[in-house]
Design a protein around this motif. Structure first.
Motif, PDB file in Angstrom:
ATOM      1  N   PRO B 198      21.335  55.434  37.150  1.00  0.00           N
ATOM      2  CA  PRO B 198      22.184  55.464  35.855  1.00  0.00           C
ATOM      3  C   PRO B 198      21.154  54.030  34.339  1.00  0.00           C
ATOM      4  O   PRO B 198      21.981  55.258  33.432  1.00  0.00           O
ATOM      5  N   ASN B 199      21.420  53.443  34.666  1.00  0.00           N
ATOM      6  CA  ASN B 199      20.770  52.644  33.841  1.00  0.00           C
ATOM      7  C   ASN B 199      19.379  52.774  33.358  1.00  0.00           C
ATOM      8  O   ASN B 199      18.741  52.425  32.396  1.00  0.00           O
ATOM      9  N   TYR B 200      18.533  54.345  33.492  1.00  0.00           N
ATOM     10  CA  TYR B 200      17.321  54.391  33.996  1.00  0.00           C
ATOM     11  C   TYR B 200      18.142  56.190  31.927  1.00  0.00           C
ATOM     12  O   TYR B 200      17.366  55.877  31.457  1.00  0.00           O
ATOM     13  N   TRP B 201      18.402  56.664  32.950  1.00  0.00           N
ATOM     14  CA  TRP B 201      18.988  57.784  32.380  1.00  0.00           C
ATOM     15  C   TRP B 201      20.034  57.855  30.984  1.00  0.00           C
ATOM     16  O   TRP B 201      21.101  58.567  30.337  1.00  0.00           O
ATOM     17  N   LYS B 202      20.281  56.245  31.245  1.00  0.00           N
ATOM     18  CA  LYS B 202      21.777  56.385  30.376  1.00  0.00           C
ATOM     19  C   LYS B 202      22.934  56.727  30.331  1.00  0.00           C
ATOM     20  O   LYS B 202      23.612  57.451  29.660  1.00  0.00           O
ATOM     21  N   GLY B 203      23.621  57.072  31.552  1.00  0.00           N
ATOM     22  CA  GLY B 203      24.272  56.864  32.528  1.00  0.00           C
ATOM     23  C   GLY B 203      25.139  58.694  31.460  1.00  0.00           C
ATOM     24  O   GLY B 203      23.697  59.830  31.492  1.00  0.00           O
ATOM     25  N   ALA B 209      22.417  65.823  29.539  1.00  0.00           N
ATOM     26  CA  ALA B 209      20.687  66.569  28.766  1.00  0.00           C
ATOM     27  C   ALA B 209      20.507  67.703  29.968  1.00  0.00           C
ATOM     28  O   ALA B 209      19.817  67.802  29.897  1.00  0.00           O
ATOM     29  N   LEU B 210      20.042  66.303  31.104  1.00  0.00           N
ATOM     30  CA  LEU B 210      19.684  67.443  31.925  1.00  0.00           C
ATOM     31  C   LEU B 210      20.348  69.342  32.493  1.00  0.00           C
ATOM     32  O   LEU B 210      19.680  69.483  33.019  1.00  0.00           O
ATOM     33  N   ILE B 211      22.000  68.778  32.765  1.00  0.00           N
ATOM     34  CA  ILE B 211      22.541  69.835  32.777  1.00  0.00           C
ATOM     35  C   ILE B 211      22.033  71.384  31.703  1.00  0.00           C
ATOM     36  O   ILE B 211      22.222  72.401  32.071  1.00  0.00           O
ATOM     37  N   LEU B 409      14.625  72.609  40.798  1.00  0.00           N
ATOM     38  CA  LEU B 409      15.809  73.125  40.000  1.00  0.00           C
ATOM     39  C   LEU B 409      15.532  74.090  39.005  1.00  0.00           C
ATOM     40  O   LEU B 409      16.217  74.867  39.312  1.00  0.00           O
ATOM     41  N   ALA B 410      13.903  74.358  38.847  1.00  0.00           N
ATOM     42  CA  ALA B 410      13.928  75.533  37.566  1.00  0.00           C
ATOM     43  C   ALA B 410      13.233  76.628  38.300  1.00  0.00           C
ATOM     44  O   ALA B 410      13.625  78.057  37.942  1.00  0.00           O
ATOM     45  N   SER B 411      13.676  76.442  39.210  1.00  0.00           N
ATOM     46  CA  SER B 411      13.571  77.928  40.541  1.00  0.00           C
ATOM     47  C   SER B 411      14.650  78.967  40.532  1.00  0.00           C
ATOM     48  O   SER B 411      15.031  79.674  40.547  1.00  0.00           O
ATOM     49  N   TRP B 412      15.710  77.914  39.863  1.00  0.00           N
ATOM     50  CA  TRP B 412      17.303  78.775  39.849  1.00  0.00           C
ATOM     51  C   TRP B 412      18.284  78.836  38.628  1.00  0.00           C
ATOM     52  O   TRP B 412      18.552  79.672  38.787  1.00  0.00           O
ATOM     53  N   TYR B 413      17.474  78.149  38.125  1.00  0.00           N
ATOM     54  CA  TYR B 413      18.552  76.843  36.879  1.00  0.00           C
ATOM     55  C   TYR B 413      18.015  77.764  35.790  1.00  0.00           C
ATOM     56  O   TYR B 413      17.265  76.895  35.262  1.00  0.00           O
ATOM     57  N   ALA B 414      18.405  78.555  34.752  1.00  0.00           N
ATOM     58  CA  ALA B 414      18.043  78.967  34.232  1.00  0.00           C
ATOM     59  C   ALA B 414      18.092  77.963  33.150  1.00  0.00           C
ATOM     60  O   ALA B 414      16.215  78.089  32.483  1.00  0.00           O
ATOM     61  N   PRO B 415      18.405  77.065  32.593  1.00  0.00           N
ATOM     62  CA  PRO B 415      18.188  76.126  31.255  1.00  0.00           C
ATOM     63  C   PRO B 415      16.748  74.962  31.621  1.00  0.00           C
ATOM     64  O   PRO B 415      16.644  74.367  30.515  1.00  0.00           O
ATOM     65  N   GLN B 416      16.452  74.740  32.355  1.00  0.00           N
ATOM     66  CA  GLN B 416      15.826  74.239  33.125  1.00  0.00           C
ATOM     67  C   GLN B 416      13.996  74.727  33.288  1.00  0.00           C
ATOM     68  O   GLN B 416      13.386  74.531  33.515  1.00  0.00           O
ATOM     69  N   GLN B 417      14.659  76.225  32.951  1.00  0.00           N
ATOM     70  CA  GLN B 417      12.815  77.532  32.671  1.00  0.00           C
ATOM     71  C   GLN B 417      12.181  76.916  31.580  1.00  0.00           C
ATOM     72  O   GLN B 417      13.086  78.073  31.170  1.00  0.00           O
TER      73      GLN B 417
END
Lengths: 302, 417
Positions: B198-203, B209-211, B409-417
């Motif tokens: 969390p210290n790296y990706w700012k919690g 943002a990843l979701i 993740l990108a193989s099934w998660y649309a927002p990451q494709q």
């Protein structure tokens, strides 16, 4: 009209009914389940789609082939280590001048009756780099440098587990071969002695050909047992079959898929597809043995 | 005649006794917290039963690793208990969608929880809440205070200080610098990656943002924690590759290791076992003065089995779980499981107080992989376990790991494709 012999039906019924209820019905139901999938909380028939995913999708097929390859390695170790040692032990035990034969026989056979959980846990402790006796025993003979955290290294973990399984089950081939060796009549060996075949030669030329059918049975039992294996890996390494799936075999892969693991939800339909693939592999293996090997084995009338 | 009368009397008395017993409703709780069996039987259940005569409660836990599988089978077979202890996010959401859990949104006690607390047990649109939140766990590091005093070490604030402390302990050689193994895999991800991450990706900022698909697992913020984990390997004990979770716990509580990457759930067990004084420090930040982020993970809640024959009694129990009395009993009997309710619960355990005090200094977030992102195959959480282990062992570079996770993740998660 021939009379129906009711007593045969009555006496067979309990076994047939119980076996059908707990083995045959679940087996076919699992195969049926593999042809379905769940869409929006409803079960729909999808034909062979699950198998297409299992073999066609790169993520699924990589996991499947990895598990199958590990399974073959697991089986190979048993064939190369467990069965030759079992045969050698049986040959030594059946030597008429060996003292304390009954003691050795029991001692070697006892691990077979232990639970997988106990064996897995005990060996994990023995091999533990922190509390285990393996590092200190190696240290005592000056070989500490040979010690490695075997169960935690990708390259050794599966072999280590296979050898633990060999340790547990070496008593079974030993007992079967031992029984076969004892059934060889003395006269044949004596006749051989008159012809000048003694000692090791008697084993290779007379006893081994006579016990070949038993070795065949042991091989097929090992094959079925290994391709159905699950317990030891699960007890020692958990459902993720770590490190990095290096000890993942079809049994653990099926369990993980069927029942789910941690955040991964269970998928009974894909799980059944894997179970179906396992069934097919074992069926093919057994058929190859029954029709390709067993019919060609030469049998001798004793 | 006499014997008959006696018999009648006996039968009548059994009937009466049976009737009396039948008035009691027994509700059963399914849980994975078999460690808490004594706590439930000795503190929580008696407190509830004293306040609610006529309802008996039975706590029937199963092993943590098997809980999800066992529960699903029981629910499908209709043999599960009345109350279901809820794992956060998708495991429970799936149960709700399958109709196994009841919508509890209109439970009066729900008003005692914030939206963040309830988020782990809501539908994606937040319209229905199906479990009453019980507790969260906070990640950090527990250390051996005696060992730190002996070696003259200060609690590290920044990452450089953290590694300087580890170097000093290693140099001295009396203690194993850090007790963690990679055999069971999950510690590396849970107490490693999601502890320092969390210290790296700012919690929450990075997690959300990843979701949304605005950040990728190949971004610096998500790869850098693996690079830090790769440095951990040198400070773990000999043969850490085969070291299990209980091994690590024992190494630390026996006083053989100085630092333990922890979750606050360890506090109760460690208090009972360790003969030395313990302290805790939060995950070190990059530079002194940076905002700190902690993983304050919504971990446990309790819901109602839709097939329960004792709905009323079970709802009474759930209302009580949302009360201040329960929050007090639970948080203090189980220091390390921090109440998610809005009540101000005073903590008696100093170590637990230390953990919970970070809530006011740092920004809270939850584990990055738990919400939505572990829905598909491959499962991001399980993949993260393997990736964290590979990072520590050095069998793959951080960039390769990020690449692999992103592809999965990108193989099934649309927002990451």
């Amino acid at each position: 009209m021939p009379r129906i012999r009711w007593h045969i039906v009555v006496f067979l019924a309990p076994a047939v009914l119980v076996y059908t209820a707990v083995m045959i019905f679940p087996l076919f139901n699992t195969l049926r389940l593999a042809l379905y999938s769940e869409v929006d909380q409803a079960r729909v028939f999808v034909g062979l789609q699950n198998f297409r995913t299992l073999f066609g999708d790169p993520i699924w097929s990589e996991a499947f082939w990895n598990a199958l390859g590990n399974n073959f390695w697991f089986f190979l170790i048993h064939m190369l280590v467990q069965n030759p040692i079992g045969i050698a032990l049986a040959a030594i035990l059946s030597h008429p001048r060996l003292r304390f034969a009954a003691l050795y026989r029991s001692a070697i056979f006892i691990p077979t009756i232990l639970s997988f959980v106990i064996v897995g846990f005990a060996w994990k402790l023995i091999l533990s780099p922190i509390w285990g006796i393996a590092p200190s025993m190696l240290d005592a003979v000056g070989l500490k440098s040979l010690f490695a955290p075997w169960l935690g290294k990708e390259e050794y973990a599966l072999t280590t587990l296979a050898l633990i399984s060999v340790w547990q089950f070496v008593g079974i081939p030993m007992m079967l071969i031992y029984a076969a060796l004892l059934s060889i009549p003395e006269e044949i060996l004596e006749a051989g002695e008159i012809d000048g075949i003694t000692g090791m030669a008697a084993f290779w030329k007379i006893k081994l050909p006579l016990i070949l059918p038993s070795i065949g049975i042991i091989s097929i039992l090992t094959f079925v047992g290994n391709f159905n294996a699950f317990d030891l890996i699960y007890a020692a390494q958990g459902a993720l079959a770590g490190p990095d799936f290096s000890t993942d075999i079809l049994g653990t892969f099926m369990y993980r898929t069927f029942f789910g693991f941690q955040l991964q939800l269970g998928d009974p339909h894909m799980g059944s597809a894997i179970a179906g693939a396992m069934f097919a592999i074992i069926l093919v293996g057994v058929c190859i043995y029954l029709f390709g090997i067993q019919t060609r084995l030469r049998r001798y009338q004793l | 005649m006499k014997t008959r009368n006696a018999l009648l009397a006996l039968m009548a008395s059994t009937c009466l006794a049976g009737a009396a017993a039948a008035q009691d409703t027994t509700i059963t709780i399914e849980s994975w917290r078999n460690d808490d069996l004594a706590l439930w039987q000795e503190k929580i259940i008696p407190a509830f039963e004293a306040a609610n005569p006529g309802i008996k409660v039975k706590f029937t836990p199963s092993a943590p690793a098997e809980y999800n599988a066992v529960l699903n089978s029981k629910l499908d077979a209709g043999s599960a208990g009345d109350l279901i202890t809820c794992r956060p996010f998708d495991a429970s959401l799936a149960l709700y969608e399958a109709g196994h859990l009841v919508d509890l949104s209109d439970l009066a006690a729900m008003a005692n929880f914030s939206d963040v607390a309830k988020s782990a047990w809501q539908t994606d649109d937040g319209s229905a809440t199906f479990c009453v939140p019980m507790a969260s766990v906070i990640h950090g590091f527990i250390y051996n205070k005696d060992a730190f005093a002996e070696l003259g070490l200060e609690v590290p604030e920044t990452e450089d200080e953290f590694f300087a402390v580890l170097d000093a302990i290693k140099e001295d050689g009396t203690y194993i610098p850090m007790a963690m193994g990679t055999n069971d895999q999950w510690e590396a991800a849970t107490m490693g990656y999601n502890n320092i991450g969390p210290n790296y990706w700012k919690g929450e900022e990075g997690r959300l943002a990843l979701i949304k698909g605005e950040q990728k697992l190949t971004d610096e913020a998500w790869v850098a924690p693996y690079a830090t984990l790769a440095r951990w390997g040198a400070y773990l004990g000999d043969g850490y590759e085969a070291q299990t979770y209980p091994d690590s716990q024992n190494l630390f509580t026996l006083g053989r290791a100085a630092i333990y990457p922890a979750g606050s759930w360890e506090i109760t067990g460690f208090n009972a076992l360790a003969a030395f004084e313990m302290g805790a420090f939060k995950p070190p930040v990059k530079n002194a003065g940076d905002t700190c982020y902690i993983s304050d993970h919504t971990d446990i809640a309790i819901g109602l089995n839709a097939a329960s024959p004792n709905m009323e009694a079970a709802k009474t129990f759930l209302e009580w779980v949302g009360s201040e009395e329960f929050a007090n009993i639970y948080a203090n009997a189980l220091p390390g499981f921090f109440s998610l309710s809005n009540f101000d619960v005073p903590m008696e355990d100093p170590l637990a107080q230390e953990f919970v005090s970070w809530r006011s200094e740092c920004e809270s977030t939850i584990r990055s992989t738990y919400q939505i992102l572990s829905r598909g195959t491959p499962n991001l959480e399980n993949e993260t376990w393997g990736a964290s282990v590979a990072a520590i062992k050095g069998t793959a570079t951080p960039e390769e790991l990020g690449q692999k996770l992103q592809e999965g993740l990108a193989s099934w998660y649309a927002p990451q494709q």
